[in-house]
Design an enzyme around this catalytic site. Structure first.
Site, mmCIF file in Angstrom:
data_model
loop_
_atom_site.group_PDB
_atom_site.id
_atom_site.type_symbol
_atom_site.label_atom_id
_atom_site.label_comp_id
_atom_site.label_asym_id
_atom_site.label_seq_id
_atom_site.Cartn_x
_atom_site.Cartn_y
_atom_site.Cartn_z
ATOM 1 N N HIS A 564 0.755 -1.238 -0.100
ATOM 2 C CA HIS A 564 0.128 0.038 0.051
ATOM 3 C C HIS A 564 1.133 1.182 0.005
ATOM 4 O O HIS A 564 0.847 1.759 -0.957
ATOM 5 C CB HIS A 564 -0.836 0.082 1.235
ATOM 6 C CG HIS A 564 -1.872 1.092 1.464
ATOM 7 N ND1 HIS A 564 -2.493 1.477 2.541
ATOM 8 C CD2 HIS A 564 -2.185 1.985 0.411
ATOM 9 C CE1 HIS A 564 -3.279 2.437 2.113
ATOM 10 N NE2 HIS A 564 -3.241 2.635 0.976
ATOM 11 N N HIS A 569 1.352 5.008 -2.853
ATOM 12 C CA HIS A 569 1.702 6.509 -2.491
ATOM 13 C C HIS A 569 3.047 6.947 -2.878
ATOM 14 O O HIS A 569 3.283 7.853 -3.522
ATOM 15 C CB HIS A 569 1.335 6.553 -1.106
ATOM 16 C CG HIS A 569 -0.066 6.310 -0.622
ATOM 17 N ND1 HIS A 569 -0.679 7.450 -0.211
ATOM 18 C CD2 HIS A 569 -0.961 4.931 -0.433
ATOM 19 C CE1 HIS A 569 -1.813 7.073 -0.085
ATOM 20 N NE2 HIS A 569 -1.963 5.768 0.206
ATOM 21 N N HIS A 756 -4.521 0.664 -5.829
ATOM 22 C CA HIS A 756 -4.710 1.446 -4.636
ATOM 23 C C HIS A 756 -6.091 0.873 -4.138
ATOM 24 O O HIS A 756 -6.017 0.695 -2.981
ATOM 25 C CB HIS A 756 -4.741 2.703 -4.653
ATOM 26 C CG HIS A 756 -4.653 3.635 -3.502
ATOM 27 N ND1 HIS A 756 -6.058 4.178 -3.313
ATOM 28 C CD2 HIS A 756 -3.938 3.642 -2.439
ATOM 29 C CE1 HIS A 756 -5.821 4.714 -2.091
ATOM 30 N NE2 HIS A 756 -4.798 4.344 -1.533
ATOM 31 N N ASN A 760 -6.771 -0.611 -0.501
ATOM 32 C CA ASN A 760 -7.154 0.470 0.428
ATOM 33 C C ASN A 760 -8.707 0.159 0.936
ATOM 34 O O ASN A 760 -8.807 0.288 2.072
ATOM 35 C CB ASN A 760 -7.000 1.725 -0.280
ATOM 36 C CG ASN A 760 -7.358 2.677 0.820
ATOM 37 O OD1 ASN A 760 -6.594 3.127 1.809
ATOM 38 N ND2 ASN A 760 -8.281 3.435 0.586
ATOM 39 N N ILE A 906 -6.704 9.213 -0.679
ATOM 40 C CA ILE A 906 -6.918 8.844 0.912
ATOM 41 C C ILE A 906 -5.879 7.708 1.180
ATOM 42 O O ILE A 906 -5.719 7.013 0.126
ATOM 43 C CB ILE A 906 -8.220 8.495 1.359
ATOM 44 C CG1 ILE A 906 -8.408 8.419 2.715
ATOM 45 C CG2 ILE A 906 -8.706 7.305 0.540
ATOM 46 C CD1 ILE A 906 -8.341 9.849 3.593
#
Length: 906
Positions: A564, A569, A756, A760, A906
């Site tokens: 993740h 990110h 993602h 997530n 997010i």
């Protein structure tokens, strides 16, 4: 007074035969504008934005005046500027806090606009003089303010290609768009969606280009200098501390995770560089720490380029704003309520009470504070005026309360759970560590041929299982083992190197075979390792459950820190920085990528501030503790390759698929019922087709890719600056053909969307009930060098030992609160394929391609719904099973376990 001025302007504008210059007068090449007589014939005849010059300008007037070309007449153009009313911005407090700005509005001098001709002057070869006008406010609604100005565009000006804008206010404003009305074939649009600084903060005017995209080689002559100037402004000088209003993109290492000036316990190594390779983040320019000059001082807010920020523009319910509220308001209250950080749950009913009774919070001084920011998490008890932290029961537990306890669910979640990225085919046997045996002990695994054949009950031999691709593994042995002894020095946690072996049954489901846990030599103790298997005796059953808890904690940590945080990110931020530094806003590839980059830098900054920082949520509640970020760096160094981030390549690398031109998607899955891969490949193909249509429109020939200086500079900078520690790796794709570009772009877009979303938005569903996905294992296995008393306690109350191994109360509730927010879709979420960008809509070819793409995503919704009713697909549907919907493209707001947003927001 303002009303009076507006009515006067409306009265003046009611005379259609004249163009009236606002005050101050508008100047064209030094001359005041002349009256303009509208001509309907001219409006119908001219089909260009270009206003053609008359070569008979010197002709005498009089009887010959009728022969004068109508193209000589200037055109009256109205600019309509839409400004977003944002929280805390000057429009919200008009007349209260900024009286100087009020007068600026009142006298019609809020915004200074300058029209830029797309072409150079044919006579001088120089840029044409701009046409200037002030915009005055004409309407003020609850969510937007509109400004208008008028221009007389002379015949010689040519097409308008850009607008310079200066904000005369003392505060910034958020500019939605500018529309120029009055051109013969319709309005000219400038989509801005950008913060415009005050001229008192920065004297440089903002540049906005039209929605038409241009490759660098096709840039109109009058815009070439501005195109490069805008990129120079965005690159900055690499010096000084960044200010909040700036839009400067530059690189730095992750040198702001620790806080050595506050405490030596909070000192952390810099991520990025030879010792700890890592992607780069955005430079902030904050001062260096006094005790560690390699580290940057922390601050209450972290700079991101102004247009990357969302908190002022997104609705107040936006998840990231809620996340900040959880970090800074709720979690400190939890620490007050739960004083003992090591206190575990005394029994399983205490865990259940989090969902039915809740946890009482201290009463804040601001009544109703928690209910306003966290209505889903915090409830008010009317009669006692207390605040209760009450968690929603995850759907996973709502459907089957004991699913987490079962082996079949433990196996199923490797294919259709929160981390479908780690399961891999066993190809080497016997399994063996690649670490140095002088340091870490014997490399051979204790999961032997005899043990496996016994556990699969003689269905086949190990060699037959290997040949028929029936053995799979979660292998965290070599990645975790170097950290075991260091982590064990931290109070309240432990660690092992681990392997979990699975066997593929005839019905396509996985069955766990064995778990191996290893501790390297330490002090005078030799290496310890043990294999645990599903058994039929009580002691063996409980040891197996404890071993599963350890493996789950390892998988959760790897999922959060690597799958993740690192792979989506962190690795995306360099793509964003490089794109803004090297690709003009009018570049078609920038406009393709931009929707997939929105808000990622801000959420990453927030993570550095409160999630992955020294002493933050990750370090305090996950097994690797203070070494969590070093573990991410080790994974980046050992495992990350750009060419393996594409979904097909990732599946092939893990042995979960092989190339097969005759198969759907060109791949044949090793496990046919692999929900993440089944749905993901359809999504991948749809994205690749959309990107192919887009790229081939702008780059019909390889030479156009090779000669595109901006594009080549972007890709070079991604490799050499954004991922500088990997710049010399041979696996980086070359960028020479449209096919190369299509693959690179599809990979980036997949990471920011499908990848993602898959890892997530199921976090609360699968980990909200933490026994299913514990973030930490706090105690050693009862069989690792136990004292007589410890082993006696295990035999007497094994359930208590399992609860001791699970996260403490404060660890569990903190993580649950954070995961609830991270799994939430905001009401204004932007989903993949949902909204067409304005620049795409204005190009018929691109518009048609996007509509086809959007249609394919709607088809995927139906395919997933149909699959989730097929009882033959046992890995995604069944009694008490949560159907696999994480890659369904669209979703309603809330914690839904579905929906693929456009970006990592997010």
């Amino acid at each position: 007074m303002n009303t009076m001025l507006n009515s006067q302007l409306q009265s003046l504008n009611s005379y259609p035969s004249f163009f009236l210059s606002p005050k101050p007068s508008i100047l064209f090449h030094g001359f005041s504008s002349l009256p303009v007589h509208p001509c309907q014939h001219f409006l119908k005849r001219n089909t260009n934005f270009c206003i053609r010059a008359n070569h008979n300008v010197g002709a005498k007037t009089g009887s010959s005046s009728m022969a004068t070309s109508i193209d000589q007449i200037p055109v009256t153009v109205k600019a309509v500027v839409t400004v977003k009313v944002t929280t805390g911005e000057f429009f919200s407090n008009l007349g209260l806090t900024e009286p100087v700005d009020d007068f600026t509005d009142l006298f019609g001098k809020t915004l200074l606009l300058e029209l830029i001709s797309a072409e150079l002057d044919h006579n001088t070869g120089l840029e044409r003089e701009t046409i200037k006008a002030y915009a005055h406010r004409v309407s003020h609604k609850s969510d937007e303010v509109k400004y208008e100005s008028s221009f007389a565009v002379p015949a010689s000006f040519g097409k308008v290609g850009a607008i310079l804008l200066e904000n005369e206010h003392h505060k910034e404003m958020y500019l939605n768009n500018i529309v120029l009305e009055g051109f013969p074939n319709g309005p000219l649009h400038f989509t801005c969606n950008s913060w415009v600084h005050s001229k008192y903060d920065n004297p440089h005017k903002r540049i906005f280009f039209t929605n038409k995209s241009f490759l660098p080689s096709d840039t109109p002559s009058g815009l070439k200098r501005l195109r490069e100037l805008e990129l120079e402004n965005l690159r900055g000088t690499g010096e000084g501390k960044r200010k909040t209003f700036e839009r400067i993109y530059d690189y730095d290492t992750y040198n702001d995770l620790g806080d050595p000036d506050k405490s030596s316990e909070l000192a952390r190594p810099v991520l990025g560089g030879k010792d700890h390779p890592f992607p780069r983040r955005c430079r902030t320019g904050r001062p260096r720490c006094k005790k560690d000059p390699l580290s940057e001082q922390r601050s209450s807010s972290v700079y991101v380029p102004r247009d990357e920020a969302f908190s002022e523009v997104k609705q107040l319910t936006f998840s990231a704003k809620t996340l900040k509220s959880v970090m800074h308001a709720l979690l400190p209250q939890l620490e007050i309520s739960l004083l003992d950080p090591h206190l575990g749950f005394p029994h399983f009913t205490a865990i259940d009470s989090l969902f039915c009774e809740g946890l009482t919070l201290p009463t804040p001084t601001n009544a109703g504070f928690f209910q306003s920011i966290l209505p889903r998490l915090v409830k008010a008890v009317t009669d006692t005026e207390e605040n209760i932290l009450l968690f929603e029961t995850p759907e996973f537990i709502e459907r089957d309360k004991f699913a987490w306890f079962r082996d079949e669910e433990f196996s199923r979640q490797t294919l259709a759970g929160l981390n479908p990225y780690s399961i891999q085919l066993v190809t080497d046997w016997p399994m063996k560590s690649k670490l140095d045996p002088k340091i870490y002990g014997p490399p051979e695994s204790l999961i032997t041929t005899e043990l496996v054949e016994r556990e699969i009950r003689g269905i086949m031999t190990v060699n037959e299982a290997l040949k028929s691709k029936r053995l799979f593994v979660l292998d965290y042995h070599d990645l975790l083992l170097p950290y075991v002894n260091k982590v064990r020095e931290v109070e309240g946690t432990t660690l092992y190197g681990s392997r979990a072996l699975f066997f593929l049954t005839k019905d396509g489901t996985l069955r766990p075979v064995a778990i191996e846990l290893t501790r390297p030599p330490t002090g005078d103790k030799p290496q310890w390792k043990q294999v645990f298997t599903p058994t039929w005796d009580a002691t063996g059953c409980w040891l197996w459950r404890l071993a599963k808890a350890h493996v789950c904690a390892h998988d959760v940590g790897y999922h959060q820190l690597v799958i993740h945080w690192l792979r989506t990110h962190c690795c995306t931020e360099p793509y964003i920085i490089a794109a803004n530094r090297q690709l003009s806003a009018m570049h078609p590839i920038y406009r393709l990528l931009h929707p997939h980059f929105r808000y990622t830098m801000e959420i990453n900054a927030l993570a550095r501030e409160s999630l992955i920082n020294a002493g933050g949520i990750i370090e305090s509640a996950f097994s690797p503790a203070k070494y969590s970020n070093e573990l991410s760096s080790a994974a980046y160094n050992q495992l990350w390759q750009f060419d393996m981030e594409a979904l097909p390549a990732d599946l092939i690398r893990r042995g979960m698929a092989v190339e097969d031109p005759t198969a759907e998607h060109g791949l044949r899955l090793t496990i046919k019922d692999y929900p993440f891969a089944n749905d993901g490949l359809i999504l991948w193909d749809a994205m690749k087709q959309w990107v192919s249509d887009y790229v081939n429109h702008y780059y019909p020939e390889p030479s156009l890719v090779q000669s595109d200086g901006e594009l080549q500079a972007w890709w070079t900078e991604v490799r050499t600056k954004g991922h500088a520690d990997k710049k010399d790796e041979p696996w980086w794709p070359v960028l020479e053909t449209p096919e190369n570009l299509i693959h690179i772009l599809t990979t980036i877009i997949w990471v920011t969307t499908g990848h993602h979303a898959a890892v997530n938005f199921g976090q609360y569903m699968f980990a909200g009930y933490f026994p299913n996905r514990p973030t930490i294992a706090r105690t050693n296995m009862p069989t690792e060098n136990p004292s007589d008393e410890e082993f006696k306690n295990f035999l007497k109350k094994p359930e208590v030992e399992l609860l001791k191994c699970f996260p403490s109360q404060i660890q569990a509730t903190k993580v649950m609160a954070v995961l609830d927010v991270l799994s939430n879709h905001s009401p204004d979420e932007e989903y993949l394929g949902e909204n067409m960008e304005p620049s795409w809509e204005e190009n018929p070819v691109i518009k048609a391609a996007f509509e086809q793409f959007s249609g394919r995503l709607k088809e995927l919704e139906g395919i997933i719904d149909e699959r989730n009713t097929n009882l033959k697909l046992k890995n995604r549907v069944g009694a008490g099973v949560v159907p696999y919907e994480l890659l369904k493209p669209f979703s309603k707001p809330g914690v839904t376990g579905r929906g693929v947003p456009n970006s990592i927001s997010i």
